[in-house]
Design an enzyme around this catalytic site. Structure first.
Site, PDB file in Angstrom:
ATOM      1  N   CYS A  28      40.712  36.818  41.350  1.00 31.72           N
ATOM      2  CA  CYS A  28      40.864  38.104  42.022  1.00 31.72           C
ATOM      3  C   CYS A  28      40.360  39.176  41.060  1.00 31.72           C
ATOM      4  O   CYS A  28      39.525  38.904  40.212  1.00 31.72           O
ATOM      5  CB  CYS A  28      42.313  38.335  42.439  1.00 31.72           C
ATOM      6  SG  CYS A  28      43.478  38.319  41.056  1.00 31.72           S
ATOM      7  N   VAL A  29      40.895  40.381  41.124  1.00 30.48           N
ATOM      8  CA  VAL A  29      40.397  41.466  40.286  1.00 30.48           C
ATOM      9  C   VAL A  29      40.693  41.230  38.813  1.00 30.48           C
ATOM     10  O   VAL A  29      39.883  41.545  37.947  1.00 30.48           O
ATOM     11  CB  VAL A  29      41.020  42.808  40.733  1.00 30.48           C
ATOM     12  CG1 VAL A  29      40.568  43.947  39.812  1.00 30.48           C
ATOM     13  CG2 VAL A  29      40.618  43.117  42.162  1.00 30.48           C
TER      14      VAL A  29
END
Length: 482
Positions: A28-29
């Site tokens: 993810c981020v």
């Protein structure tokens, strides 16, 4: 010195039991997300020793390694090469890991899977609404008038930005319909159509329905003279489209299994939409709207009856809920509260909790004065937390040392009680950190800013004070992440 991403990936892979122990990998981020075959093979201490790694934990059957924005993509690229894996999505990893979850974890995962993809749209809408709210606030910048009244040329800009801001909320069921249908295995485009159906202009919005109900003149669809369905829309509501998307997906899946391929395109979409649309407007919508009203009213009543206790518990426990992943449930509750009462008192406390975690991590920047790597981790993760992403601060700095995490919880709780006693509410969901004031009703912005100061000062001071005690015991050195 430039990071050796291939070596970092190799170190992580070795620490989690080698490539044979990895089923799927995504990112993810800020985090690597790994579905592992055997969690017991993980040497967590060794994972945390890898360069750039700020923390690691298991949640909902998925092993997550916190690395940070930007770097995580490069580590991931090397990781899948070394592991011999194909790139996977976060949803695929969650699905693989979800087989090991209990029923509550599975429920939380559903909310997470549905809302995570649409959070950017909701946050952008909240920020734009906040900017417009400031422009239209009487007396905030100009005594006895709004900026628009003082400078009429701003009216066109205000109208345009207001339309942009409202779009995500007006058509929220369409966004949720897309994401939820995808999550439940149906066709996303049919989910979008179902969401748009629930906010069709021919259906009354909440204000129109309230007026019509007072006058006893709610329009209806007369179905063959047998019964009537009220022409009521579900703008801004979550539960009706969630339930409708679930039904739609299962109807579509059933039909695809039983309708011959030659006529599927003709039969499946129309049958799915007609059946689901009928059920959504006649049964599902009214039932879930009632359930949503009960949930919203119940939460409001609890906080009105014992505001100090409610705020204290929420402010204290929100960060631990982030650790478990259960915080995703609150986005749905916030949106429901906004739909039913035009404001939410939960989201402002969430924003303060993020600020508190950032403040504790910032204090650790001073504590780690002789450790360049730890100072860098503390400073960058605190900035991230101040802008709504708390995982690097929590897993990289605060949780490993414990006392900063506890200090942040205490500061968050005190700030939450303060703003709750002063009836601070947000009209939208925005960035859960320092920019959060943009989403607060303008007459309460100054009070919220005082709450922000509390959430900054208490964790910062407490962390510094407790660090002396822990340093004397040598526990900071022992607990810190290398």
């Amino acid at each position: 010195m430039k990071a050796d991403y291939r070596q970092i990936a190799a170190d992580i892979l070795e620490a989690i039991g080698g490539k044979d122990n990895v089923d799927k990998a995504a990112h993810c981020v800020t985090r690597l997300r790994l579905s592992l075959k055997d969690q017991s093979l993980v040497n967590e201490a060794k994972v945390k020793e890898a360069d750039l790694v700020k923390g690691a934990f298991e949640n909902s059957g998925v092993y997550q390694v916190v690395i940070g924005a930007g770097d995580v993509e490069r580590v991931y690229a090397e990781f899948i090469k070394l592991a011999g894996l194909e790139a996977a999505t976060v949803a695929e990893v969650k699905s693989s890991g979800g087989k090991k979850m209990n029923p509550l974890q599975k429920l939380v995962k559903v909310f997470s899977d549905v809302f995570m993809p649409i959070i950017p749209a909701i946050i952008v809408a909240g920020l734009l609404m906040g900017i417009n709210n400031l422009l239209a606030s009487e007396g905030l910048f100009v005594e006895g008038a709004t900026l628009i009244e003082e400078y009429p040329n701003l009216q066109g800009l205000w109208d345009l930005v207001n339309m942009m801001a409202n779009t995500a909320f007006v058509f929220l069921p369409a966004l949720v319909g897309w994401s939820a249908t995808k999550r439940f295995g149906g066709s996303e485009v049919l989910g979008i159509v179902m969401g748009l159906l629930l906010v069709h202009p021919d259906l009354l919005n909440a204000w129109g329905y309230g007026q019509a109900a007072l006058e006893g003149d709610v329009p209806t669809f007369n179905i063959l003279g047998l019964f009537e369905i009220e022409k009521v829309g579900y703008q801004g509501q979550i539960l009706p489209i969630l339930a409708a998307a679930f039904i739609l997906s299962h109807i579509e899946i059933f039909l695809k299994k039983h309708v011959p391929n030659a006529i599927q395109l003709l039969v499946v979409p129309i049958t799915t939409i007609v059946i689901t649309g009928f059920l959504a407007l006649s049964i599902v919508g009214p039932l879930t709207r009632g359930l949503g009203n009960v949930i919203a009213t119940g939460i409001v009543n609890v906080f009105e009856a014992v505001p100090v206790v409610g705020a204290l518990l929420f402010g204290l426990l929100y960060a631990p809920l982030v650790v478990t992943g259960m915080h995703h449930l609150f986005l749905a509750i916030d949106l429901q509260l906004i739909a039913e009462t035009n404001g939410t008192f939960l989201w402002p406390m969430l924003a303060l909790s993020n600020i508190a975690q950032g403040a504790a991590a910032l204090a650790m920047f001073l504590v780690f004065k002789h450790d360049a790597k730890q100072k860098s981790m503390a400073s960058t993760s605190s900035i991230s937390a101040f802008f709504g992403i708390t995982e690097p601060a929590m897993f990289g700095v605060n949780l490993p040392n414990k006392f900063p995490f506890y200090s942040a919880m205490i500061g968050s709780a005190v700030a939450a009680v303060f703003i709750t006693l002063n009836d601070v509410q947000a009209f939208a969901v925005g960035v859960g950190g320092l920019p959060g004031f943009l989403s607060i009703f303008t007459d309460k912005i100054l009070i919220f800013i005082v709450g922000m100061v509390i959430a900054l000062v208490i964790p910062f001071v407490l962390t510094l004070a407790l660090s002396k005690r822990y340093m004397e015991k040598g526990e900071i050195e022992k607990n810190k992440v290398a």
